[in-house]
Design a protein around this motif. Structure first.
Motif, PDB file in Angstrom:
ATOM      1  N   LEU A 187       0.561  -1.289   0.065  1.00 39.13           N
ATOM      2  CA  LEU A 187      -0.008   0.104   0.139  1.00 39.13           C
ATOM      3  C   LEU A 187       0.628   1.335   0.581  1.00 39.13           C
ATOM      4  CD1 LEU A 187      -2.625  -1.145   2.433  1.00 39.13           C
ATOM      5  CD2 LEU A 187      -3.345  -1.079   0.309  1.00 39.13           C
ATOM      6  N   LYS A 188       2.376   1.439   0.824  1.00 37.47           N
ATOM      7  CA  LYS A 188       2.806   2.092   0.800  1.00 37.47           C
ATOM      8  C   LYS A 188       3.429   2.538  -0.762  1.00 37.47           C
ATOM      9  CE  LYS A 188       3.821   2.012   5.675  1.00 37.47           C
ATOM     10  NZ  LYS A 188       5.161   2.233   6.928  1.00 37.47           N
ATOM     11  N   GLY A 189       4.176   1.496  -1.484  1.00 37.30           N
ATOM     12  CA  GLY A 189       4.314   1.903  -2.144  1.00 37.30           C
ATOM     13  C   GLY A 189       3.400   2.188  -3.829  1.00 37.30           C
ATOM     14  N   MET A 190       1.416   1.684  -3.259  1.00 38.58           N
ATOM     15  CA  MET A 190       1.085   2.691  -4.399  1.00 38.58           C
ATOM     16  C   MET A 190       1.237   3.661  -3.868  1.00 38.58           C
ATOM     17  SD  MET A 190      -2.480  -0.063  -4.162  1.00 38.58           S
ATOM     18  CE  MET A 190      -3.182   0.776  -5.438  1.00 38.58           C
ATOM     19  N   ASN A 236      -0.830   0.286 -20.733  1.00 39.47           N
ATOM     20  CA  ASN A 236      -2.142  -0.081 -20.813  1.00 39.47           C
ATOM     21  C   ASN A 236      -2.821  -0.852 -19.941  1.00 39.47           C
ATOM     22  OD1 ASN A 236      -0.184  -2.547 -20.739  1.00 39.47           O
ATOM     23  ND2 ASN A 236      -1.573  -3.344 -22.425  1.00 39.47           N
ATOM     24  N   GLY A 237      -2.000  -0.490 -18.656  1.00 35.20           N
ATOM     25  CA  GLY A 237      -2.266  -1.094 -16.990  1.00 35.20           C
ATOM     26  C   GLY A 237      -3.317  -1.076 -16.654  1.00 35.20           C
ATOM     27  N   LEU A 238      -3.667  -1.750 -15.311  1.00 37.82           N
ATOM     28  CA  LEU A 238      -5.272  -1.945 -15.030  1.00 37.82           C
ATOM     29  C   LEU A 238      -5.317  -0.391 -14.085  1.00 37.82           C
ATOM     30  CD1 LEU A 238      -8.286  -2.593 -14.174  1.00 37.82           C
ATOM     31  CD2 LEU A 238      -7.092  -4.036 -12.000  1.00 37.82           C
ATOM     32  N   ASN A 239      -6.250   0.343 -14.153  1.00 37.38           N
ATOM     33  CA  ASN A 239      -6.597   1.765 -12.655  1.00 37.38           C
ATOM     34  C   ASN A 239      -6.887   1.175 -11.437  1.00 37.38           C
ATOM     35  OD1 ASN A 239      -5.274   4.154 -14.636  1.00 37.38           O
ATOM     36  ND2 ASN A 239      -7.422   3.855 -15.278  1.00 37.38           N
ATOM     37  N   VAL A 240      -5.868   0.833 -10.455  1.00 32.19           N
ATOM     38  CA  VAL A 240      -6.312   0.391  -9.153  1.00 32.19           C
ATOM     39  C   VAL A 240      -6.615   1.391  -8.089  1.00 32.19           C
ATOM     40  CG1 VAL A 240      -5.732  -1.336  -7.297  1.00 32.19           C
ATOM     41  CG2 VAL A 240      -4.694  -1.811  -9.409  1.00 32.19           C
ATOM     42  N   ILE A 241      -7.942   1.733  -7.284  1.00 31.17           N
ATOM     43  CA  ILE A 241      -7.673   2.669  -5.981  1.00 31.17           C
ATOM     44  C   ILE A 241      -7.766   1.705  -5.132  1.00 31.17           C
ATOM     45  CG2 ILE A 241      -9.077   4.432  -5.291  1.00 31.17           C
ATOM     46  CD1 ILE A 241     -10.283   5.174  -8.218  1.00 31.17           C
ATOM     47  N   VAL A 242      -7.246   2.544  -3.634  1.00 31.80           N
ATOM     48  CA  VAL A 242      -7.867   1.700  -2.364  1.00 31.80           C
ATOM     49  C   VAL A 242      -7.932   3.111  -1.646  1.00 31.80           C
ATOM     50  CG1 VAL A 242      -7.023  -0.179  -0.359  1.00 31.80           C
ATOM     51  CG2 VAL A 242      -5.563   0.054  -3.064  1.00 31.80           C
ATOM     52  N   ASP A 243      -9.465   2.688  -0.987  1.00 30.52           N
ATOM     53  CA  ASP A 243      -8.963   2.946  -0.107  1.00 30.52           C
ATOM     54  C   ASP A 243      -9.956   2.870   1.398  1.00 30.52           C
ATOM     55  OD1 ASP A 243     -12.107   2.960  -0.373  1.00 30.52           O
ATOM     56  OD2 ASP A 243     -12.580   4.939  -1.467  1.00 30.52           O
ATOM     57  N   SER A 244     -10.890   3.691   2.062  1.00 26.06           N
ATOM     58  CA  SER A 244     -11.231   3.533   3.689  1.00 26.06           C
ATOM     59  C   SER A 244     -12.564   4.527   3.425  1.00 26.06           C
ATOM     60  CB  SER A 244     -10.709   2.957   4.252  1.00 26.06           C
ATOM     61  OG  SER A 244      -9.780   4.366   4.422  1.00 26.06           O
ATOM     62  N   PHE A 280      -8.756   6.598   4.327  1.00 29.30           N
ATOM     63  CA  PHE A 280      -6.800   6.937   3.474  1.00 29.30           C
ATOM     64  C   PHE A 280      -7.483   6.754   1.485  1.00 29.30           C
ATOM     65  CE2 PHE A 280      -6.775   2.211   2.765  1.00 29.30           C
ATOM     66  CZ  PHE A 280      -6.105   1.871   1.991  1.00 29.30           C
ATOM     67  N   PHE A 281      -6.088   7.032   1.301  1.00 26.33           N
ATOM     68  CA  PHE A 281      -7.091   6.544  -0.267  1.00 26.33           C
ATOM     69  C   PHE A 281      -5.048   6.614  -0.843  1.00 26.33           C
ATOM     70  CE2 PHE A 281      -7.074   8.520  -4.397  1.00 26.33           C
ATOM     71  CZ  PHE A 281      -8.429   7.453  -5.674  1.00 26.33           C
ATOM     72  N   VAL A 282      -4.694   5.720  -1.784  1.00 32.00           N
ATOM     73  CA  VAL A 282      -3.491   5.697  -2.696  1.00 32.00           C
ATOM     74  C   VAL A 282      -4.372   4.815  -3.993  1.00 32.00           C
ATOM     75  CG1 VAL A 282      -2.818   5.017  -0.986  1.00 32.00           C
ATOM     76  CG2 VAL A 282      -3.567   3.026  -1.911  1.00 32.00           C
ATOM     77  N   ALA A 283      -3.485   5.781  -4.899  1.00 36.91           N
ATOM     78  CA  ALA A 283      -4.090   4.619  -6.374  1.00 36.91           C
ATOM     79  C   ALA A 283      -3.119   5.109  -7.573  1.00 36.91           C
ATOM     80  CB  ALA A 283      -4.770   5.251  -6.767  1.00 36.91           C
ATOM     81  N   SER A 284      -2.936   3.488  -8.294  1.00 38.48           N
ATOM     82  CA  SER A 284      -1.705   3.938  -8.843  1.00 38.48           C
ATOM     83  C   SER A 284      -1.907   3.227 -10.171  1.00 38.48           C
ATOM     84  CB  SER A 284      -0.680   2.506  -8.800  1.00 38.48           C
ATOM     85  OG  SER A 284       0.346   2.350  -9.613  1.00 38.48           O
ATOM     86  N   GLY A 285      -1.447   3.944 -11.338  1.00 35.42           N
ATOM     87  CA  GLY A 285      -2.575   3.500 -13.137  1.00 35.42           C
ATOM     88  C   GLY A 285      -1.882   3.962 -14.097  1.00 35.42           C
ATOM     89  N   PRO A 286      -2.362   3.865 -15.426  1.00 33.71           N
ATOM     90  CA  PRO A 286      -1.787   4.535 -16.582  1.00 33.71           C
ATOM     91  C   PRO A 286      -3.048   6.218 -16.608  1.00 33.71           C
ATOM     92  CG  PRO A 286      -3.409   3.162 -17.205  1.00 33.71           C
ATOM     93  CD  PRO A 286      -2.554   2.472 -15.859  1.00 33.71           C
ATOM     94  N   ALA A 287      -4.088   6.079 -15.858  1.00 32.56           N
ATOM     95  CA  ALA A 287      -5.079   7.234 -15.826  1.00 32.56           C
ATOM     96  C   ALA A 287      -4.276   8.272 -15.161  1.00 32.56           C
ATOM     97  CB  ALA A 287      -6.389   6.940 -15.948  1.00 32.56           C
ATOM     98  N   PHE A 288      -3.947   8.146 -13.357  1.00 32.50           N
ATOM     99  CA  PHE A 288      -3.115   9.118 -12.996  1.00 32.50           C
ATOM    100  C   PHE A 288      -1.964  10.093 -13.025  1.00 32.50           C
ATOM    101  CE2 PHE A 288      -5.634   5.758 -10.557  1.00 32.50           C
ATOM    102  CZ  PHE A 288      -7.180   7.050 -10.176  1.00 32.50           C
TER     103      PHE A 288
END
Length: 502
Positions: free
Chosen positions: A75-78, A261-269, A451-459
């Protein structure tokens, strides 16, 4: 002798037949395994573009500062790409309220879900977590994102999200579900949940979703039982982070992690958590006479946390659905017998002053007819550890006083952070249930922030950190990623999230 030879020959023939059957069966299994493996490899190597697709993962009750409590390298990496330091839940900061605001972009007064336990006087029905009534479409206003997404020809796959197993109208003429969904079952392992997501991800393009959800509840469970940043919460965070790692490895194997071309991933609470204590409980019936015959209906959130209480309460969801004055004051032998099964064995009285809808940090009170001012005056200065409002006086910052929502009751009690509320009978029998942690308080307390972290090509690809964002803006983020052209009416503002994108 001839008979013996025939018997031996028959045994040989039977043995040969059995060997042939075994070889044919084994060959079939081998071919089937190879076929499955080829299909799996094909799915992994398929040149697909998921840059306008998104997976949103909710870790229930992951407080904004939990990175300081536990090692969570995945999660910290994201967070190195996108990190919203404080995701502000709606008021009140409860699980159903918050998840539904995220997915509709609406404040609770307009989403219909104003608490985890509600009473709708027009329908004469009670809503609570796990109740049969909660599956009724009329509770759920607005339009969840999966419906908005599907209206534009896309597909959705939800592995647990509040309301994802309910047929909701939105702007459609009939109740609508996600394209693929699982009904909530907390016994489904985290691995099985993630593997179900992978199964959908590996579908052929024509039937593959572009929107996915996952949900993990263990951090919330441990937070309620042991309090924030306890050893048990820390272990739950680290376990969930390990499963996020499993997810990331699966995306890497498919070429869909940190790729153009990867998937966008959001992790939040959905909200945070704060410490509570049995020494910080306000007993409401010390101040007003409350209706007690169905008091267990108001305790349904504790019933959700402590299932063993159902034996003491003789919990019957149907009783709560029939909440009305005729039931309360019926002197029939049948009703008297049912009342004796309740924790509070007092029969309902004509002179009770108020009915408690929920024992929550934001408590809804229904005064008896003609007694609203009397009840308000008795409560408003009764404790230094709560603030009491008439519905129309709830501060505008909470977006909670819309007169068109009858589920918001005439009197609202807002507890100070860390305080709890109960009737005396329940508290004296179960004082330890108030130890541990809780949420549901006013959303301007830092402890309630998620909290909110995210990773992906859209960001945006460089480190982008935002101090805070209201969680109903999640709808805008999802809209931006998938390119939704006709979003449902909502309370969000796209300009608040533009800095997150390329």
């Amino acid at each position: 002798m001839m008979a013996k030879q025939k018997t031996q020959s028959l045994k040989v023939i039977i043995a040969v037949i059995l060997v042939c059957i075994f070889l044919i069966t084994f060959s079939g299994i081998f071919l089937f395994m190879n076929f499955k493996e080829e299909q799996f490899v094909g799915a992994i190597n398929e040149d697909i573009d998921m840059s306008q697709s998104v997976l949103i993962i909710s870790i229930d009750a992951f407080r904004h500062d939990y990175f300081e409590c536990a090692e969570a390298p995945n999660l910290k990496g994201m967070s190195d790409q996108i990190h919203i330091q404080k995701l502000i839940p709606p008021f009140p900061s409860k699980t159903f309220v918050s998840h539904y605001s995220q997915i509709t972009g609406l404040y609770p007064a307009w989403s219909g879900i104003v608490a985890n336990t509600m009473y709708d006087s027009e329908q004469n029905l009670t809503f609570s977590i796990g109740s049969s009534s909660s599956q009724e479409s009329f509770w759920w206003w607005g339009e969840p994102f999966w419906i908005s997404n599907q209206r534009e020809g896309h597909l959705s796959g939800t592995v647990f999200w509040v309301a994802s197993e309910v047929g909701i109208y939105g702007r459609n003429e009939s109740p609508t579900y996600p394209t693929y969904y699982l009904s909530y079952d907390r016994d489904v392992t985290y691995k099985a949940r993630i593997d179900q997501f992978f199964d959908w991800l590996d579908l052929p393009e024509a039937i593959r979703p572009n929107f996915y959800t996952l949900y993990f509840e263990s951090v919330d469970d441990m937070g309620h039982m042991y309090g924030p940043c306890s050893k048990e919460v820390t272990e739950a965070i680290e376990d969930v982070d390990n499963w996020i790692g499993y997810l990331i490895r699966g995306l890497e194997a498919r070429g869909l992690w940190k790729a153009p071309n990867g998937l966008n991933v959001i992790v939040d609470s959905d909200h945070g958590m704060t410490k509570t204590s049995k020494d910080k409980v306000i007993i409401i019936d010390d101040y007003i006479q409350i209706e007690t015959s169905l008091i267990h209906c108001a305790h349904m959130e504790h019933l959700h946390l402590y299932p063993s209480l159902k034996d003491d309460f003789r919990y019957n969801d149907l009783d709560c659905q029939k909440r009305n004055s005729q039931l309360f004051h019926d002197d029939s032998r049948q009703n008297k017998k049912r009342f004796q099964k309740n924790l509070n064995q007092n029969s309902p009285s004509q002179d009770y002053e108020a009915q408690v809808v929920n024992f929550s940090p934001v408590t809804q009170i229904i005064p008896a007819e003609g007694k609203e001012e009397q009840v308000y005056q008795k409560l408003v200065n009764a404790s230094q550890n709560w603030t009491v409002y008439k519905k129309e006086d709830v501060p505008s910052k909470y977006h909670y006083s819309w007169e068109g929502n009858s589920r918001i009751k005439p009197i609202i009690i807002v507890l100070d952070l860390g305080w709890s509320i109960s009737d005396r009978a329940y508290y004296e029998k179960y004082p330890d249930n108030f130890n541990g942690g809780n949420h549901g308080y006013a959303n301007d307390h830092d402890d309630m922030a998620g909290f909110f972290v995210a990773s992906g090509p859209a960001f945006v690809q460089e480190n982008n950190s935002i101090e805070k964002l209201e969680n109903l803006e999640i709808y805008q983020i999802l809209q931006k990623i998938v390119g939704l052209k006709n979003p449902a009416p909502n309370n969000g503002t796209m300009k608040n999230v533009e800095s997150l994108f390329q």
